[in-house]
Design an enzyme around this catalytic site. Structure first.
Site, PDB file in Angstrom:
ATOM      1  N   GLY A  72      34.753  46.725  46.003  1.00 43.67           N
ATOM      2  CA  GLY A  72      36.100  47.237  46.198  1.00 43.67           C
ATOM      3  C   GLY A  72      36.855  46.655  47.369  1.00 43.67           C
ATOM      4  O   GLY A  72      37.652  47.341  48.020  1.00 43.67           O
ATOM      5  N   ASN A  99      40.492  34.360  50.777  1.00 49.71           N
ATOM      6  CA  ASN A  99      40.801  35.074  49.549  1.00 49.71           C
ATOM      7  C   ASN A  99      41.699  36.263  49.900  1.00 49.71           C
ATOM      8  O   ASN A  99      41.351  37.077  50.757  1.00 49.71           O
ATOM      9  CB  ASN A  99      39.504  35.552  48.886  1.00 49.71           C
ATOM     10  CG  ASN A  99      39.739  36.278  47.577  1.00 49.71           C
ATOM     11  OD1 ASN A  99      40.050  37.468  47.559  1.00 49.71           O
ATOM     12  ND2 ASN A  99      39.568  35.576  46.469  1.00 49.71           N
ATOM     13  N   CYS A 130      40.811  41.266  40.429  1.00 51.95           N
ATOM     14  CA  CYS A 130      39.637  42.035  40.817  1.00 51.95           C
ATOM     15  C   CYS A 130      39.484  43.270  39.945  1.00 51.95           C
ATOM     16  O   CYS A 130      40.376  44.118  39.900  1.00 51.95           O
ATOM     17  CB  CYS A 130      39.737  42.455  42.279  1.00 51.95           C
ATOM     18  SG  CYS A 130      38.281  43.349  42.843  1.00 51.95           S
ATOM     19  N   LYS A 165      43.387  32.992  41.547  1.00 53.48           N
ATOM     20  CA  LYS A 165      42.126  33.323  40.872  1.00 53.48           C
ATOM     21  C   LYS A 165      42.407  34.191  39.654  1.00 53.48           C
ATOM     22  O   LYS A 165      43.026  35.254  39.761  1.00 53.48           O
ATOM     23  CB  LYS A 165      41.187  34.043  41.842  1.00 53.48           C
ATOM     24  CG  LYS A 165      39.771  34.207  41.326  1.00 53.48           C
ATOM     25  CD  LYS A 165      38.852  34.722  42.434  1.00 53.48           C
ATOM     26  CE  LYS A 165      37.399  34.715  42.011  1.00 53.48           C
ATOM     27  NZ  LYS A 165      36.495  35.153  43.114  1.00 53.48           N
ATOM     28  N   ILE A 191      36.112  31.770  36.416  1.00 52.12           N
ATOM     29  CA  ILE A 191      36.611  33.099  36.138  1.00 52.12           C
ATOM     30  C   ILE A 191      36.176  34.064  37.243  1.00 52.12           C
ATOM     31  O   ILE A 191      35.138  33.866  37.880  1.00 52.12           O
ATOM     32  CB  ILE A 191      36.105  33.627  34.769  1.00 52.12           C
ATOM     33  CG1 ILE A 191      34.591  33.664  34.744  1.00 52.12           C
ATOM     34  CG2 ILE A 191      36.672  32.805  33.651  1.00 52.12           C
ATOM     35  CD1 ILE A 191      33.987  34.348  33.523  1.00 52.12           C
ATOM     36  N   THR A 193      34.997  38.114  37.775  1.00 48.46           N
ATOM     37  CA  THR A 193      33.971  38.837  37.028  1.00 48.46           C
ATOM     38  C   THR A 193      34.516  39.491  35.764  1.00 48.46           C
ATOM     39  O   THR A 193      35.678  39.856  35.670  1.00 48.46           O
ATOM     40  CB  THR A 193      33.332  39.916  37.908  1.00 48.46           C
ATOM     41  OG1 THR A 193      34.367  40.727  38.483  1.00 48.46           O
ATOM     42  CG2 THR A 193      32.517  39.290  39.020  1.00 48.46           C
ATOM     43  N   GLY A 243      31.405  31.009  37.864  1.00 51.85           N
ATOM     44  CA  GLY A 243      30.866  31.984  36.933  1.00 51.85           C
ATOM     45  C   GLY A 243      29.441  31.628  36.534  1.00 51.85           C
ATOM     46  O   GLY A 243      29.217  30.864  35.612  1.00 51.85           O
ATOM     47  N   GLY A 244      28.473  32.143  37.275  1.00 50.82           N
ATOM     48  CA  GLY A 244      27.080  31.958  36.918  1.00 50.82           C
ATOM     49  C   GLY A 244      26.474  30.618  37.261  1.00 50.82           C
ATOM     50  O   GLY A 244      25.454  30.231  36.697  1.00 50.82           O
ATOM     51  N   THR A 266      27.040  34.371  42.968  1.00 50.66           N
ATOM     52  CA  THR A 266      25.849  35.216  42.898  1.00 50.66           C
ATOM     53  C   THR A 266      24.583  34.490  43.334  1.00 50.66           C
ATOM     54  O   THR A 266      23.689  35.088  43.941  1.00 50.66           O
ATOM     55  CB  THR A 266      25.686  35.761  41.465  1.00 50.66           C
ATOM     56  OG1 THR A 266      26.851  36.529  41.126  1.00 50.66           O
ATOM     57  CG2 THR A 266      24.466  36.647  41.339  1.00 50.66           C
TER      58      THR A 266
END
Length: 301
Positions: A72, A99, A130, A165, A191, A193, A243-244, A266
């Protein structure tokens, strides 16, 4: 050694490797593990006009091949960043990108305006996507008109490189990209999430306090690659893919799909040195394939 430098608007990166906002803190947290000066750049955690406590705990949960988060946008606000954090990190020899997020367009504009004079920050990434906050952010990123409106307003006060973004939780991400390009964005990153949910079946309640959260990690990568490919075909401005991405092969996949640079997110939680390994992989990849300039592979597919 191949040439790895790429350009995002007026921003020159020594290599295409960036870190994704929200996964790398303010960079200094990773200094014991990696050489921050080797990065093309790093994107600090979401920064808002005012202090935000973020969402209640629990706000992270592991999922198959990924994770859900609902932090958040916890941060102490842009003025705290400028006065206390920026002086500590401005000396690194890699591009520092902030950001920026907000609940209202005016919040985005004022935050961008306060960051503009800082000579060690040559770009911002505007988060209009977000999925972890109840107000703002997401609403702007899900319509072409909303995305265009916030981009136009920020462009009017921010003269440096402007990255927007994008959310994957839309019908046509290419249309959103074209809308922000038309209003002056220098680049788009995608991307963010995907909206997801996880339930504790024994306790019969959601794992996250917010019920839903943002899904990241390898599970989203095929969707992200597809969207980067679509957007790269639709716009003339550089695309930043994320993304991943877990390793160098994944990063090259995004570049072949049309990304000029990539963000690693991540994976930083699993291996703090992953960014260094990806840079090394790109050197090796170019050598193995006889590539003298990494720009040769961008959008090859």
């Amino acid at each position: 050694m191949a040439k790895l430098s790429v350009n995002i608007g007026n921003l020159s990166l020594k290599n295409p490797i960036l870190t994704a906002s929200g996964t790398f803190g303010y960079g200094e947290e990773f200094a014991p593990f990696i050489d921050l000066n080797r990065l093309g750049g790093y994107i600090i955690k979401g920064t808002t006009l005012e202090h935000r406590e973020g969402n209640p705990y629990p706000r992270m949960v592991e999922t198959p091949s990924g994770m859900l988060n609902a932090v958040g946008l916890q941060n102490k606000g842009v003025d705290y960043f400028i006065e206390n954090i920026y002086p500590r990190i401005r000396h690194y020899d890699s591009e520092l990108i902030v950001n920026v997020s907000g609940a209202k367009i005016e919040d985005y504009v004022e935050t961008a305006r306060r960051l503009a004079p800082l000579d060690g920050i040559n770009a911002i990434e505007v988060n209009i996507s977000c999925p972890n906050v109840k107000e703002g952010g997401m609403a702007f990123g899900t319509t072409t008109s909303g995305a265009a409106e916030v981009t136009k307003a920020i462009r009017a006060v921010y003269p440096k490189t402007l990255i927007v973004k994008l959310s994957p939780n839309v019908t046509s991400i290419a249309d959103i990209a074209k809308a922000v390009e038309a209003e002056g964005a220098d680049s788009v990153s995608l991307i963010n999430t995907l909206m997801g949910m996880s339930i504790d079946v024994e306790r019969r309640r959601p794992h996250l306090s917010t019920i839903t959260g943002g899904l990241s990690g390898p599970a989203v990568r095929p969707i992200a690659v597809r969207m980067v490919w679509q957007v790269a075909k639709a716009v003339k401005i550089p695309v930043i893919g994320l993304g991943g991405i877990m390793n160098g092969r994944d990063a090259v996949e995004f570049m072949l799909a049309g990304a000029t640079a990539v963000e690693i997110g991540t994976a930083n939680f699993i291996d703090p040195a992953v960014t260094m390994k990806v840079i090394d992989y790109m050197d090796d990849y170019c050598a193995r394939h006889g590539i003298s300039d990494i720009n040769e592979i961008i959008g090859e597919i």
